[in-house]
Design a protein around this motif. Sequence first.
Motif, short mmCIF file in Angstrom:
data_model
loop_
_atom_site.label_atom_id
_atom_site.label_comp_id
_atom_site.label_asym_id
_atom_site.label_seq_id
_atom_site.Cartn_x
_atom_site.Cartn_y
_atom_site.Cartn_z
N SER A 1 0.85 -1.18 0.00
CA SER A 1 0.00 0.00 0.00
C SER A 1 0.89 1.24 0.00
CB SER A 1 -0.92 0.00 1.22
OG SER A 1 -0.14 0.05 2.40
N PHE A 2 0.30 2.35 -0.39
CA PHE A 2 1.03 3.60 -0.47
C PHE A 2 0.48 4.51 0.62
CE2 PHE A 2 2.46 7.60 -2.24
CZ PHE A 2 3.69 7.26 -2.78
N VAL B 1 5.12 8.46 1.27
CA VAL B 1 5.14 9.88 0.90
C VAL B 1 6.35 10.57 1.54
CG1 VAL B 1 3.93 12.09 1.10
CG2 VAL B 1 2.65 10.02 0.51
N VAL B 2 6.54 10.35 2.84
CA VAL B 2 7.68 10.97 3.53
C VAL B 2 8.99 10.41 2.96
CG1 VAL B 2 8.84 11.24 5.76
CG2 VAL B 2 6.35 11.46 5.61
N THR C 1 13.97 11.23 0.16
CA THR C 1 14.85 10.81 -0.94
C THR C 1 15.09 11.96 -1.91
OG1 THR C 1 14.13 8.51 -0.74
CG2 THR C 1 15.14 9.15 -2.83
N ALA C 2 14.04 12.70 -2.23
CA ALA C 2 14.18 13.85 -3.14
C ALA C 2 15.10 14.91 -2.54
CB ALA C 2 12.81 14.43 -3.47
N LEU C 3 14.98 15.14 -1.24
CA LEU C 3 15.85 16.11 -0.57
C LEU C 3 17.31 15.67 -0.66
CD1 LEU C 3 16.33 18.60 1.23
CD2 LEU C 3 15.91 17.11 3.20
N ALA D 1 14.73 6.09 1.15
CA ALA D 1 14.39 4.80 0.54
C ALA D 1 14.08 3.76 1.61
CB ALA D 1 15.52 4.33 -0.37
N ALA D 2 14.86 3.78 2.69
CA ALA D 2 14.61 2.85 3.80
C ALA D 2 13.23 3.09 4.40
CB ALA D 2 15.69 2.99 4.86
N LEU D 3 12.85 4.34 4.52
CA LEU D 3 11.52 4.66 5.04
C LEU D 3 10.43 4.23 4.05
CD1 LEU D 3 9.81 5.96 7.23
CD2 LEU D 3 10.20 8.17 6.12
#
Length: 161
Positions: free
Chosen positions: A37-38, A43-44, A49-51, A104-106
Motif C-alpha cells: 500500500s502507499f 510519501v515521507v 529521498t528527493a531532498l 528509501a529505507a523509510l
Amino acid sequence: MFVAFRAITFSTLFVALLLVYLPARVLARSGITRPESFGSAQVVGIIVTALGTAIALWCIVTFISIGKGTPAPFDPPRRLVVRGPYQFVRNPMYIGAVVALSGAALFYRSIALLLYGVGFLAISHVFVVLYEEPALQRTFGNDYDDYRRHVHRWWPRLHLS
C-alpha cells in the motif's frame, strides 16, 4: 563542457552502484519488494529521498561550476570548493546520499536498507579522514586548513559569514 561530461559520467556510475544497485540487492536479500500500500511512510520517504538527491545534485553542479572538476577522487576539483552546499558542511555529497538512502529505507520500511545507509556513512567517514582530508590538505594547504577551521566535517554550519 568536458568537465560536466566527466562529472555526470562518474556521478551516474557512483549513484548506479552505491545508491541503486547495492541497495536493490539489500532489499532483495531481505525479501522486500514494492510496498503493498502507499501510505504516509512512502510519501515521507519520497520527500526525504528527493531532498537527499537535490543535495547531491547541488554538490555535483558546484564541483563543475566552481571547482572545475568532478566528485571522483581520481578526477577531483582543480579549485577548493567552499561555496554552495560546501559553505555549510565539508561533506554534503555523502550527507545527501545518506539522506536519500534513509528516505528509501523509510519508503520500503527496511531496517536492512537503513543499516546499509549507516554502513555507507561509516565507510565514507573513514575514507574522508584517511584519504580525502589529507589529499585536500596537500593540494590546497593553508586555504584548506582555514576552511576546515570554519566548516564542520558532518554537522552543518547554519549561519553564513
